[in-house]
Write a protein that holds these residues in place. Sequence first.
Motif, mmCIF file in Angstrom:
data_model
loop_
_atom_site.group_PDB
_atom_site.id
_atom_site.type_symbol
_atom_site.label_atom_id
_atom_site.label_comp_id
_atom_site.label_asym_id
_atom_site.label_seq_id
_atom_site.Cartn_x
_atom_site.Cartn_y
_atom_site.Cartn_z
ATOM 1 N N GLU A 165 6.635 0.184 -5.007
ATOM 2 C CA GLU A 165 7.630 -0.860 -4.709
ATOM 3 C C GLU A 165 6.974 -2.231 -4.612
ATOM 4 O OE1 GLU A 165 10.709 1.502 -1.820
ATOM 5 O OE2 GLU A 165 10.453 -0.653 -1.481
ATOM 6 N N TYR A 166 5.801 -2.247 -4.012
ATOM 7 C CA TYR A 166 5.078 -3.504 -3.846
ATOM 8 C C TYR A 166 4.804 -4.157 -5.198
ATOM 9 C CZ TYR A 166 1.813 -6.731 -1.548
ATOM 10 O OH TYR A 166 1.203 -7.838 -1.042
ATOM 11 N N TYR B 219 11.661 -6.077 3.265
ATOM 12 C CA TYR B 219 11.006 -5.021 2.497
ATOM 13 C C TYR B 219 9.517 -5.331 2.391
ATOM 14 C CZ TYR B 219 11.882 -8.353 -1.338
ATOM 15 O OH TYR B 219 11.947 -9.480 -2.114
ATOM 16 N N ASP C 99 17.127 2.277 2.945
ATOM 17 C CA ASP C 99 16.935 1.980 1.524
ATOM 18 C C ASP C 99 18.139 1.273 0.956
ATOM 19 O OD1 ASP C 99 15.237 5.155 0.864
ATOM 20 O OD2 ASP C 99 14.497 3.235 1.629
ATOM 21 N N TYR D 24 6.960 -5.947 0.269
ATOM 22 C CA TYR D 24 6.324 -7.098 -0.361
ATOM 23 C C TYR D 24 6.678 -8.391 0.370
ATOM 24 C CZ TYR D 24 4.879 -10.391 -3.973
ATOM 25 O OH TYR D 24 4.289 -11.409 -4.644
ATOM 26 N N ASP E 260 6.412 -3.508 -7.973
ATOM 27 C CA ASP E 260 7.705 -3.858 -8.571
ATOM 28 C C ASP E 260 8.195 -5.205 -8.048
ATOM 29 O OD1 ASP E 260 9.007 -0.432 -8.546
ATOM 30 O OD2 ASP E 260 7.912 -1.549 -10.100
ATOM 31 N N ASP E 261 8.124 -5.372 -6.730
ATOM 32 C CA ASP E 261 8.642 -6.600 -6.129
ATOM 33 C C ASP E 261 7.764 -7.809 -6.440
ATOM 34 O OD1 ASP E 261 9.875 -4.756 -3.304
ATOM 35 O OD2 ASP E 261 11.026 -5.741 -4.900
ATOM 36 N N ASN F 221 14.888 1.544 -6.039
ATOM 37 C CA ASN F 221 15.083 1.573 -4.610
ATOM 38 C C ASN F 221 14.238 0.519 -3.914
ATOM 39 O OD1 ASN F 221 16.663 2.943 -2.785
ATOM 40 N ND2 ASN F 221 14.907 4.072 -1.984
ATOM 41 N N ARG F 222 14.775 -0.069 -2.862
ATOM 42 C CA ARG F 222 13.976 -0.960 -2.035
ATOM 43 C C ARG F 222 14.053 -0.454 -0.603
ATOM 44 N NH1 ARG F 222 14.898 -7.298 -3.117
ATOM 45 N NH2 ARG F 222 13.080 -7.554 -4.465
ATOM 46 N N ARG F 223 12.884 -0.240 -0.004
ATOM 47 C CA ARG F 223 12.860 0.247 1.374
ATOM 48 C C ARG F 223 12.704 -0.937 2.320
ATOM 49 N NH1 ARG F 223 10.431 5.821 2.694
ATOM 50 N NH2 ARG F 223 12.458 6.186 1.789
ATOM 51 N N TYR F 224 13.648 -1.068 3.226
ATOM 52 C CA TYR F 224 13.600 -2.153 4.211
ATOM 53 C C TYR F 224 13.087 -1.635 5.544
ATOM 54 C CZ TYR F 224 16.207 -5.387 1.236
ATOM 55 O OH TYR F 224 16.586 -6.226 0.228
#
Lengths: 193, 105
Positions: free
Chosen positions: A31-32, B24, B60, B26, A34-35, B67-70
């Motif tokens: 995810e990191y 999230y 999520d 990042y 991706d973001d 998907n983004r996990r918060y």
Amino acid sequence: MNRSDFMMELRKALRRLPPSEVESAVGFYEEYFDDAGPENEGKVMTELGSPKAVAAKIIGEYAVNELNQKTTWRGYPLWLVLLGIFASPVALPLALAVVITAVALIFTLVVVFFSLGAAAVAVVFLGIVVFFAGFAAMGQSFGTGVFFVGYGLFSLAVGTFLAWGIVKLSRVTFAALQKGLANYLIRRGERKQ
Amino acid sequence: MRFTVAGTLLDSCVLGALQGRPAYGYELTQQIQAAIDVSESTLYPVLRRLLQSGKLDTFDEPFDGRNRRYYRITGQGKAALQDAMTAWHSYKESIETLLTGGIEP
């Protein structure tokens, strides 16, 4: 190295952790990336450092937090237990001293038991030699020969019994030592909570 | 000159960063890094630790086909943050007393 190489190396470095932990960590970093966006892929990898370094932090955290909460370290590999102790922000010299002392003690005990075992084996061999010498001596003097045969058997029996006893004693000693060390480490871990 | 932010202090900073609204991975990392100098790879273990101790939870949300996990602060996390604020104030004062030579040798 590109992103997928990085993630593959990371996964590989984490393989000794439970699968749920591995997936959680890998998912976070996927995810990191991706973001951050594909344009920042290189920058992210530079900033993260090597996959092994990233994995080391994750494993270290797992060892320190996860294991220190357990009441028993049974079932966890020794390297992970030791990492939990050494990675904890507590006086390293003390932990190191304990481990070095334990190693020295174990080594000494091994040497002692080996020597005792060698002595027992010597007694057994003496018994065998005298036993056969006894038969040879019967020609000259029956009484002496019989005596030697008897003594040989006696020595054989004593030696065998001693050898068995030493093996048993060494097993008991090492088991007790292992338990003692494990209990000490657990108590130390609990005091840190 | 750099001061290392790690351990409970770093945990508290992360809680502080999340007190207003969830974030999230990042996004949160960028926020923290804007304020203090920590390496990127430090954040995940911190988040894991805070999740394990119930100070954070996650949810999520789909984004851009994935998907983004918060990460979100919990009631327990807010209480821990309050304690951290108190502890920090007294710690800050002790350090400043020493740095300004306020304590007689």
